[in-house]
Write an enzyme that holds these catalytic residues in place. Structure first.
Site, PDB file in Angstrom:
ATOM      1  N   TYR A 142      39.346  71.183  81.662  1.00 43.07           N
ATOM      2  CA  TYR A 142      40.422  70.478  80.963  1.00 43.07           C
ATOM      3  C   TYR A 142      39.800  69.571  79.919  1.00 43.07           C
ATOM      4  O   TYR A 142      38.796  68.911  80.181  1.00 43.07           O
ATOM      5  CB  TYR A 142      41.237  69.634  81.956  1.00 43.07           C
ATOM      6  N   ASP A 237      31.924  67.719  77.260  1.00 42.48           N
ATOM      7  CA  ASP A 237      33.047  66.807  77.458  1.00 42.48           C
ATOM      8  C   ASP A 237      32.749  65.993  78.713  1.00 42.48           C
ATOM      9  O   ASP A 237      32.946  66.457  79.830  1.00 42.48           O
ATOM     10  CB  ASP A 237      34.351  67.606  77.582  1.00 42.48           C
ATOM     11  N   LYS A 265      37.756  57.433  79.861  1.00 41.34           N
ATOM     12  CA  LYS A 265      37.763  56.887  81.230  1.00 41.34           C
ATOM     13  C   LYS A 265      36.780  55.720  81.422  1.00 41.34           C
ATOM     14  O   LYS A 265      37.056  54.646  80.915  1.00 41.34           O
ATOM     15  CB  LYS A 265      37.600  58.037  82.229  1.00 41.34           C
TER      16      LYS A 265
HETATM   17  C1  LIG Z   1      40.834  63.013  81.278  1.00 41.94           C
HETATM   18  C2  LIG Z   1      40.104  64.008  80.488  1.00 41.94           C
HETATM   19  C3  LIG Z   1      40.410  64.257  79.132  1.00 41.94           C
HETATM   20  C4  LIG Z   1      41.585  63.636  78.440  1.00 41.94           C
HETATM   21  O1  LIG Z   1      41.477  62.250  78.364  1.00 41.94           O
HETATM   22  P1  LIG Z   1      42.827  61.375  78.104  1.00 41.94           P
HETATM   23  O2  LIG Z   1      42.292  59.972  77.990  1.00 41.94           O
HETATM   24  O3  LIG Z   1      43.701  61.605  79.286  1.00 41.94           O
HETATM   25  O4  LIG Z   1      43.418  61.864  76.845  1.00 41.94           O
HETATM   26  C5  LIG Z   1      39.592  65.121  78.438  1.00 41.94           C
HETATM   27  N1  LIG Z   1      38.548  65.717  79.025  1.00 41.94           N
HETATM   28  C6  LIG Z   1      38.234  65.507  80.311  1.00 41.94           C
HETATM   29  C7  LIG Z   1      37.037  66.174  80.897  1.00 41.94           C
HETATM   30  C8  LIG Z   1      39.007  64.662  81.090  1.00 41.94           C
HETATM   31  O5  LIG Z   1      38.725  64.490  82.376  1.00 41.94           O
END
Ligand SMILES: *Cc1c(COP(=O)(O)O)cnc(C)c1O
Length: 418
Positions: A142, A237, A265
């Site tokens: 994701y 990511d 995060k």
């Molecule tokens: C949470 C997450 C996102 C998206 O981040 P948001 O702050 O919710 O837009 C993208 N990539 C990864 C791996 C994530 O865990």
């Protein structure tokens, strides 16, 4: 009627499903949304005054626990000086220097306000810098909710991509290729067919949004090699894993260097911060120096920067990671053999299967692991434990979780009979 139920009934009249992000609806665990009043340390307290030990921890930012006093102080200090300037300020400079001074592959960084934004911007940069249009992503990863990242492989072939959401134009599907995790041969084949059109491969180096699906280092290395052979960029990511599986994220652990990395995060300590970074040469393609446009009214918000800085300063010496690893080890030693516990540092995922074969791709997740999760969640909630509210979401340990908390978690999970 409980207060939460009452708030929910009011809320669903004024916002879709009564929530501002879908998983908060608690639909997949057969519950209505719980409305939270406050949170401290490892505890979440709902509007009824009932307290739960939280293993969702806002889906990852709160590595130091809820309402950490150091972060509170830093944010409060920042507030006293105003909270948005729309101009350059020194707090983001300090945070950027801390990160670039510690993570060699991040020579230059740009702050944004979410993980989604970080990914969107990194993809545009990769396309702008390479002059190519296709992006490879993996099924089971994701990357936020940008159009290009809400594409799945149709019947297993990249050519039959389907959108995970309504509202995504057909044109977008052509430029997102979807590969299976843990499958070097499939990725090699994709590069044989599309190599010269691929701008970048993006992966969560430890996929943590479809359960926890740790990859073998050899697979990550093969992605790095294929990118190099074909002139494509590698994007890690690290929105979940960054500053969580060690200060330098999973790239620091596996010692494979990405060209671009995205953060979110933990980097904001619970405030809205995202970031993307890489080598100078690449980052200089970004406006105002380069031709790739990227901007944000709220980018590098000074209060959020102060919170991020206070968080990362606490993490810098590595002690917290050692403590978190010990807590993770304790959890591993206590969870019964009836459950498969997949872990990476302070991330954990409970799959309800007695089969102990590591799961590295979504197709291998047994149906039972998903089907019975709602019951496990309810069982734990009754014992004052708030697990991540979906079978696909991972759990988070924080500095605020104690041995007593972890023993209670293990005993609740072990007493679940399905
Ligand atoms: C949470 C997450 C996102 C998206 O981040 P948001 O702050 O919710 O837009 C993208 N990539 C990864 C791996 C994530 O865990």
């Amino acid at each position: 009627m409980t207060l939460s139920k009452d708030f929910y009934e009011r809320s669903r009249k004024v916002t879709p499903g009564g929530v501002h992000s879908p998983v908060r609806s608690l639909k997949t665990v057969n519950e209505h949304p719980l409305f939270i009043d406050s949170a401290h340390g490892a505890e979440l307290i709902d509007v009824e005054g009932i307290s739960y030990t939280d293993y969702c921890m806002a889906f990852g930012p709160l590595i130091l626990g809820h309402a950490n006093p150091d972060i509170h102080r830093a944010a409060e200090d920042a507030l006293l000086s105003g909270w948005s300037y729309g101009a350059a300020e020194p707090r983001s400079l300090e945070l950027a220097e801390l990160i670039t001074g510690t993570i060699p592959w991040v020579e230059s960084i740009r702050f944004v306000s979410s993980g989604t934004e970080a990914v969107m911007s990194a993809l545009r940069l990769a396309r702008g810098a390479t002059g190519r249009s296709k992006i490879v992503k993996f099924s089971g990863c994701y990357h936020g909710h940008a159009d290009a990242m809400l594409i799945s492989s149709g019947s297993g072939l990249a050519e039959t991509a389907t959108a995970d959401s309504a509202g995504i134009p057909d044109g977008v599907k052509q430029d997102t290729l979807v590969a299976p995790l843990d499958d070097e041969a499939a990725l090699t084949e994709l590069f044989v067919q599309h190599g010269s059109d691929i701008a970048a491969v993006i992966i969560e180096p430890v996929p943590a949004n479809y359960g926890l699906l740790p990859q073998q280092t050899s697979f990550l290395q093969s992605i790095r090699d294929l990118c190099d052979q074909h002139g494509a960029l590698l994007i890690f990511d690290e929105v979940i894993t960054g500053f969580r599986l060690g200060f330098r994220g999973y790239a620091g652990v596996c010692e494979i260097t990405p060209d671009l990395v995205t953060y979110g995060k933990v980097i904001g300590g619970g405030f809205p911060v995202g970031a993307f970074g890489g080598k100078h040469e690449l980052m200089e393609h970004i406006a105002p120096v380069g031709e790739v446009y990227q901007a944000g009214t709220m980018s590098a918000n000074p209060v959020a920067m102060a919170a991020g800085l206070a968080t990362l300063q606490r993490l810098l010496d590595g002690e917290i990671y050692t403590e978190l690893d010990q807590k993770a080890e304790l959890l591993r030693s206590l969870i019964s053999d009836d459950v498969l516990l997949q872990q990476a540092g302070s991330l954990f995922w409970l799959a309800l299967t007695a089969d102990k074969t590591p799961i590295r791709s979504p197709e291998l997740i047994p149906e039972s692991a998903i089907a019975n999760y709602g019951k496990l969640w309810q069982h734990c909630l009754k014992q004052g434990i708030y697990l991540p509210p979906s079978a696909y979401e991972v759990g988070f340990l924080s500095a605020a979780h104690t041995e007593t908390h972890i023993k209670a978690l293990a005993s609740a999970v072990n007493s679940f009979s399905g």
